[in-house]
Design a protein around this motif. Structure first.
Motif, PDB file in Angstrom:
ATOM      1  N   TYR A  23      -4.769  47.878  -0.202  1.00 50.57           N
ATOM      2  CA  TYR A  23      -3.774  48.568  -1.034  1.00 50.57           C
ATOM      3  C   TYR A  23      -2.374  48.001  -0.777  1.00 50.57           C
ATOM      4  CZ  TYR A  23      -0.360  51.912  -2.584  1.00 50.57           C
ATOM      5  OH  TYR A  23       0.740  52.478  -3.172  1.00 50.57           O
ATOM      6  N   ARG A  24      -2.009  47.840   0.498  1.00 52.10           N
ATOM      7  CA  ARG A  24      -0.690  47.286   0.822  1.00 52.10           C
ATOM      8  C   ARG A  24      -0.520  45.893   0.233  1.00 52.10           C
ATOM      9  NH1 ARG A  24      -0.840  49.255   6.776  1.00 52.10           N
ATOM     10  NH2 ARG A  24      -2.131  47.417   6.852  1.00 52.10           N
ATOM     11  N   PHE A  25      -1.568  45.078   0.321  1.00 52.20           N
ATOM     12  CA  PHE A  25      -1.521  43.731  -0.244  1.00 52.20           C
ATOM     13  C   PHE A  25      -1.338  43.813  -1.762  1.00 52.20           C
ATOM     14  CE2 PHE A  25      -3.900  39.909  -1.806  1.00 52.20           C
ATOM     15  CZ  PHE A  25      -2.979  38.967  -1.387  1.00 52.20           C
ATOM     16  N   THR A  30       1.928  43.580  -6.826  1.00 54.83           N
ATOM     17  CA  THR A  30       2.351  44.205  -8.085  1.00 54.83           C
ATOM     18  C   THR A  30       3.744  44.815  -8.026  1.00 54.83           C
ATOM     19  OG1 THR A  30       1.401  46.361  -7.519  1.00 54.83           O
ATOM     20  CG2 THR A  30      -0.041  44.782  -8.658  1.00 54.83           C
ATOM     21  N   GLY A  31       4.146  45.296  -6.850  1.00 57.54           N
ATOM     22  CA  GLY A  31       5.436  45.968  -6.736  1.00 57.54           C
ATOM     23  C   GLY A  31       5.449  47.368  -7.327  1.00 57.54           C
ATOM     24  N   ASN A  32       4.277  47.918  -7.606  1.00 54.41           N
ATOM     25  CA  ASN A  32       4.193  49.206  -8.270  1.00 54.41           C
ATOM     26  C   ASN A  32       3.020  49.998  -7.692  1.00 54.41           C
ATOM     27  OD1 ASN A  32       2.848  50.920 -10.497  1.00 54.41           O
ATOM     28  ND2 ASN A  32       4.901  50.583 -11.307  1.00 54.41           N
ATOM     29  N   ARG A  33       3.274  51.232  -7.307  1.00 51.97           N
ATOM     30  CA  ARG A  33       2.254  52.070  -6.661  1.00 51.97           C
ATOM     31  C   ARG A  33       1.026  52.272  -7.549  1.00 51.97           C
ATOM     32  NH1 ARG A  33       3.402  57.888  -4.061  1.00 51.97           N
ATOM     33  NH2 ARG A  33       4.515  56.532  -2.636  1.00 51.97           N
ATOM     34  N   THR A  34       1.226  52.677  -8.779  1.00 52.48           N
ATOM     35  CA  THR A  34       0.111  52.958  -9.675  1.00 52.48           C
ATOM     36  C   THR A  34      -0.709  51.702  -9.951  1.00 52.48           C
ATOM     37  OG1 THR A  34       1.378  54.721 -10.707  1.00 52.48           O
ATOM     38  CG2 THR A  34      -0.521  53.895 -11.934  1.00 52.48           C
ATOM     39  N   GLU A  35      -0.026  50.601 -10.207  1.00 55.82           N
ATOM     40  CA  GLU A  35      -0.741  49.351 -10.479  1.00 55.82           C
ATOM     41  C   GLU A  35      -1.467  48.863  -9.228  1.00 55.82           C
ATOM     42  OE1 GLU A  35       2.438  47.049 -12.124  1.00 55.82           O
ATOM     43  OE2 GLU A  35       2.182  47.949 -14.100  1.00 55.82           O
ATOM     44  N   ALA A  36      -0.880  49.076  -8.058  1.00 50.36           N
ATOM     45  CA  ALA A  36      -1.535  48.693  -6.805  1.00 50.36           C
ATOM     46  C   ALA A  36      -2.800  49.518  -6.588  1.00 50.36           C
ATOM     47  CB  ALA A  36      -0.585  48.867  -5.626  1.00 50.36           C
ATOM     48  N   GLN A  41      -8.592  49.535  -6.621  1.00 49.29           N
ATOM     49  CA  GLN A  41      -9.846  50.085  -7.138  1.00 49.29           C
ATOM     50  C   GLN A  41     -10.661  48.984  -7.804  1.00 49.29           C
ATOM     51  OE1 GLN A  41      -9.327  53.227 -10.007  1.00 49.29           O
ATOM     52  NE2 GLN A  41     -11.505  53.618 -10.170  1.00 49.29           N
ATOM     53  N   ASP A  42     -10.014  48.133  -8.579  1.00 47.26           N
ATOM     54  CA  ASP A  42     -10.711  47.029  -9.235  1.00 47.26           C
ATOM     55  C   ASP A  42     -11.358  46.091  -8.216  1.00 47.26           C
ATOM     56  OD1 ASP A  42      -9.898  48.040 -11.666  1.00 47.26           O
ATOM     57  OD2 ASP A  42      -8.340  46.526 -11.995  1.00 47.26           O
ATOM     58  N   ALA A  72      -5.566  40.009  -9.174  1.00 47.97           N
ATOM     59  CA  ALA A  72      -4.115  40.013  -9.375  1.00 47.97           C
ATOM     60  C   ALA A  72      -3.700  38.954 -10.393  1.00 47.97           C
ATOM     61  CB  ALA A  72      -3.388  39.790  -8.053  1.00 47.97           C
ATOM     62  N   ARG A  73      -4.348  37.803 -10.331  1.00 47.98           N
ATOM     63  CA  ARG A  73      -4.048  36.752 -11.318  1.00 47.98           C
ATOM     64  C   ARG A  73      -4.349  37.249 -12.725  1.00 47.98           C
ATOM     65  NH1 ARG A  73      -6.687  31.687  -8.052  1.00 47.98           N
ATOM     66  NH2 ARG A  73      -4.923  31.333  -6.653  1.00 47.98           N
TER      67      ARG A  73
END
Length: 178
Positions: A23-25, A30-36, A41-42, A72-73
């Motif tokens: 999650y931290r990675f 992403t720089g965004n909590r929800t997107e992280a 999860q993905d 992430a890519r």
């Protein structure tokens, strides 16, 4: 009930051991909590879906981070497409409030530099482990880390990334002083 697609991993065990660090990675990517959270999860969905393909040649941690980089890519490519569409719909000038801090400086790096920097300098992988995750030679990863540091240092020294207001959201377990 052991089908060919059954997983040799237990979700709870994988998540307990790697969920927080992944999650931290993902947050740094992403720089965004929800997107992280979505990206994390993905990663686990892909890992469990494709667990039957895991050959054991790599460390499970390395394999999960490799999945995270690939996810992430894909996420970043989708985001770029969405931003291009939005820019075409409404032209918005940059404002003074859009100043960048260190997290934004990291996010401003090209993906290849950002991924190498985050894996080696933030997540603590060796350059060899990061090379395996990214599918690159060790020397290339070392150069990407060096180049990321050089670019960030130049930008930070120029004053481009000075935060003008206190952050509104702090992330537990995220070291903001990279």
């Amino acid at each position: 009930m052991n089908s060919p697609r059954s997983s040799p991993f237990q979700f709870e065990e994988l998540y307990a051991e790697y969920g927080t660090t992944l999650y931290r990675f993902c947050y740094r990517l992403t720089g965004n909590r929800t997107e992280a959270e979505d990206l994390t999860q993905d990663v686990f969905v892909v890992a469990l879906r494709d667990a039957h393909r895991f050959r054991g040649e790599a460390n499970v941690r390395t394999w999960l981070y490799q999945i995270a980089v690939y996810q992430a890519r894909s996420w970043r490519a989708k985001r770029r497409r969405e931003q291009t569409i939005r820019r075409e719909q409404v032209a918005r000038p940059d404002t003074a409030e859009e100043r960048l801090d260190i997290e934004q400086a990291i996010n401003a790096l090209p993906a290849k530099l950002r991924h190498a920097f985050l894996l080696v300098k933030v997540e603590g992988f060796t350059s060899q482990e990061a090379a395996e995750i990214l599918g690159l030679p060790d020397g290339t990863v070392k150069f990407h880390v060096y180049e990321a540091i050089k670019r960030m240092k130049a930008q930070l020294e120029s004053g481009v990334y000075q935060t003008t207001k206190a952050p509104t959201e702090t992330e537990p377990g995220v070291n903001h002083a990279v």
